[in-house]
Design an enzyme around this catalytic site. Structure first.
Site, PDB file in Angstrom:
ATOM      1  CG  ASN A  12      -1.690   1.239   1.453  1.00  0.00           C
ATOM      2  OD1 ASN A  12      -1.796   2.056   0.530  1.00  0.00           O
ATOM      3  ND2 ASN A  12      -2.258   1.412   2.637  1.00  0.00           N
ATOM      4  CD1 TRP A  13       3.652   1.061  -2.636  1.00  0.00           C
ATOM      5  CD2 TRP A  13       3.463   1.919  -4.701  1.00  0.00           C
ATOM      6  NE1 TRP A  13       4.333   0.243  -3.503  1.00  0.00           N
ATOM      7  CE2 TRP A  13       4.237   0.730  -4.768  1.00  0.00           C
ATOM      8  CE3 TRP A  13       3.221   2.619  -5.871  1.00  0.00           C
ATOM      9  CZ2 TRP A  13       4.756   0.256  -5.977  1.00  0.00           C
ATOM     10  CZ3 TRP A  13       3.738   2.142  -7.077  1.00  0.00           C
ATOM     11  CH2 TRP A  13       4.494   0.979  -7.117  1.00  0.00           C
ATOM     12  CE  LYS A  14      -0.056   3.330   4.734  1.00  0.00           C
ATOM     13  NZ  LYS A  14       0.047   3.439   6.175  1.00  0.00           N
ATOM     14  CG  HIS A 105      -5.781   1.960   5.176  1.00  0.00           C
ATOM     15  ND1 HIS A 105      -5.322   2.946   6.024  1.00  0.00           N
ATOM     16  CD2 HIS A 105      -4.777   1.068   5.053  1.00  0.00           C
ATOM     17  CE1 HIS A 105      -4.088   2.651   6.387  1.00  0.00           C
ATOM     18  NE2 HIS A 105      -3.728   1.519   5.810  1.00  0.00           N
ATOM     19  CD  GLU A 107      -2.734   5.618   6.704  1.00  0.00           C
ATOM     20  OE1 GLU A 107      -2.728   5.653   5.462  1.00  0.00           O
ATOM     21  OE2 GLU A 107      -1.801   5.124   7.389  1.00  0.00           O
ATOM     22  CD  GLU A 175      -3.539  -2.506   7.307  1.00  0.00           C
ATOM     23  OE1 GLU A 175      -2.437  -2.737   6.823  1.00  0.00           O
ATOM     24  OE2 GLU A 175      -4.169  -1.466   7.086  1.00  0.00           O
ATOM     25  N   GLY A 181       2.545   2.205  10.758  1.00  0.00           N
ATOM     26  CA  GLY A 181       3.505   3.296  10.620  1.00  0.00           C
ATOM     27  C   GLY A 181       4.223   3.658  11.913  1.00  0.00           C
ATOM     28  CB  SER A 221       5.343  -1.893  11.844  1.00  0.00           C
ATOM     29  OG  SER A 221       4.899  -0.570  12.129  1.00  0.00           O
ATOM     30  N   GLY A 242       2.848  -1.111   4.290  1.00  0.00           N
ATOM     31  CA  GLY A 242       2.896   0.312   3.969  1.00  0.00           C
ATOM     32  C   GLY A 242       4.332   0.740   3.710  1.00  0.00           C
ATOM     33  N   GLY A 243       4.960   1.324   4.723  1.00  0.00           N
ATOM     34  CA  GLY A 243       6.303   1.912   4.578  1.00  0.00           C
ATOM     35  C   GLY A 243       7.311   1.014   3.880  1.00  0.00           C
TER      36      GLY A 243
HETATM   37  P1  PGA Z   1       2.871   0.268   7.650  1.00  0.00           P
HETATM   38  O1  PGA Z   1       1.420   0.507   7.022  1.00  0.00           O
HETATM   39  O2  PGA Z   1       3.404  -1.023   7.063  1.00  0.00           O
HETATM   40  O3  PGA Z   1       3.681   1.455   7.240  1.00  0.00           O
HETATM   41  O4  PGA Z   1       2.700   0.163   9.128  1.00  0.00           O
HETATM   42  C1  PGA Z   1       0.518  -0.560   6.825  1.00  0.00           C
HETATM   43  C2  PGA Z   1      -0.775  -0.048   6.244  1.00  0.00           C
HETATM   44  O5  PGA Z   1      -1.208   1.061   6.606  1.00  0.00           O
HETATM   45  O6  PGA Z   1      -1.409  -0.721   5.407  1.00  0.00           O
END
Ligand code: PGA
Length: 266
Positions: A12-14, A105, A107, A175, A181, A221, A242-243
């Site tokens: 997930n590149w956000k 998600h 966010e 999640e 994050g 993470s 994500g990251g």
């Molecule tokens: P993260 O994000 O790996 O940076 O914790 C995961 C996500 O939000 O899908």
């Protein structure tokens, strides 16, 4: 080692990577995971998918369409068209060859006001457009500390999935919000317990088949060095990353640690 469900490693590149950077990443990803014959060497037995921002999707689609790698949207609206400024219909994603779309998600829920009800509508709209929704669920730190983890997950699942008719095919990403994050991963035991709860809920409330076939991803993470342990949990079928999906070495490292696990190396 055979597993009942093909593991999925999804990036997930956000709000990262415009079209040029996304195209270069997709090209490099293909180079890294395939050999000259087009076989998935670094990610054998594992499905790999990326979720770029909308504007980068056409570039990524040009590179990945027809390959073993999948891609999807990070969000969609529930209507197929109309006066919804700034929104994207599931059919538009299907037209680009998206296989997946993220729904709910954290966010989107916390920063953009998405509710259980909008998740339900988006999930159904995605299925109707032949796109597999990846429904995200998970508790906040306060909810975990108050002992409400399962109650929250259950509410999110019930709202999105329980209304008839049951959606045909979907994936779930557990999640925990406190792990996204933050560098704080759920322990394999915490992830395993939540995934088991979700699978049992699906079996009881949808059907035993839904419980058996639905892939459950862990997100929060995930890194190359912690993913192998998470995947050892029998109900963890992959990761939403994500990251660590923004960097080609760490993303491929996660995919190849899944392959190593499947071939019994770790
Ligand atoms: P993260 O994000 O790996 O940076 O914790 C995961 C996500 O939000 O899908």
């Amino acid at each position: 080692m055979s597993r009942p469900r093909t593991p999925l490693v999804a990036g997930n590149w956000k709000m990262h990577k415009g079209p040029a950077e996304a195209r270069a990443f997709a090209e490099e990803l293909l180079r890294q995971v395939r050999n000259d014959k087009g076989e998935m060497t670094k990610a054998g037995g594992v499905e790999v998918a990326v979720f770029p921002p909308f504007t980068a999707l056409p570039a990524v689609a040009e590179v990945l369409k027809g390959t073993a790698l999948s891609y999807g949207g990070q969000n969609c609206h529930w209507e197929s068209k109309g006066a919804f400024t700034g929104e994207v219909a599931p059919g538009f994603l299907a037209e680009l060859g998206c296989r997946y779309v993220l729904v709910g998600h954290s966010e989107r829920r916390f920063l953009f006001g998405e509710t259980d009800e909008t998740c339900r509508k988006k999930l159904r709209a995605a299925v109707a457009a032949d796109i597999e929704p990846v429904l995200c669920c998970g508790e906040t730190l306060a909810e975990r500390e108050a002992g409400r983890t399962f109650e929250v997950i259950e509410r999110q699942l019930r709202a999105a999935l329980a209304a008839p008719p049951p959606p045909a095919s979907f994936t779930i990403a557990y999640e925990p919000v406190w792990a996204i994050g933050t560098g704080r991963t759920a322990s394999p035991g915490q992830a395993g317990e939540a995934h088991r709860f979700i699978r049992e809920w699906l079996s009881r409330n949808l059907s035993p088949e839904a419980g058996e076939r639905t892939r459950l991803l862990y997100g929060g993470s995930v890194k190359p060095d912690n993913f192998g342990e998470l995947l050892k949990q029998p109900d963890v079928d992959g990761a939403l990353v994500g990251g660590a999906s923004l960097d080609i070495a760490s993303f491929c490292g996660i995919a190849s640690s899944a392959t190593s696990y499947l071939t019994g190396l770790i």
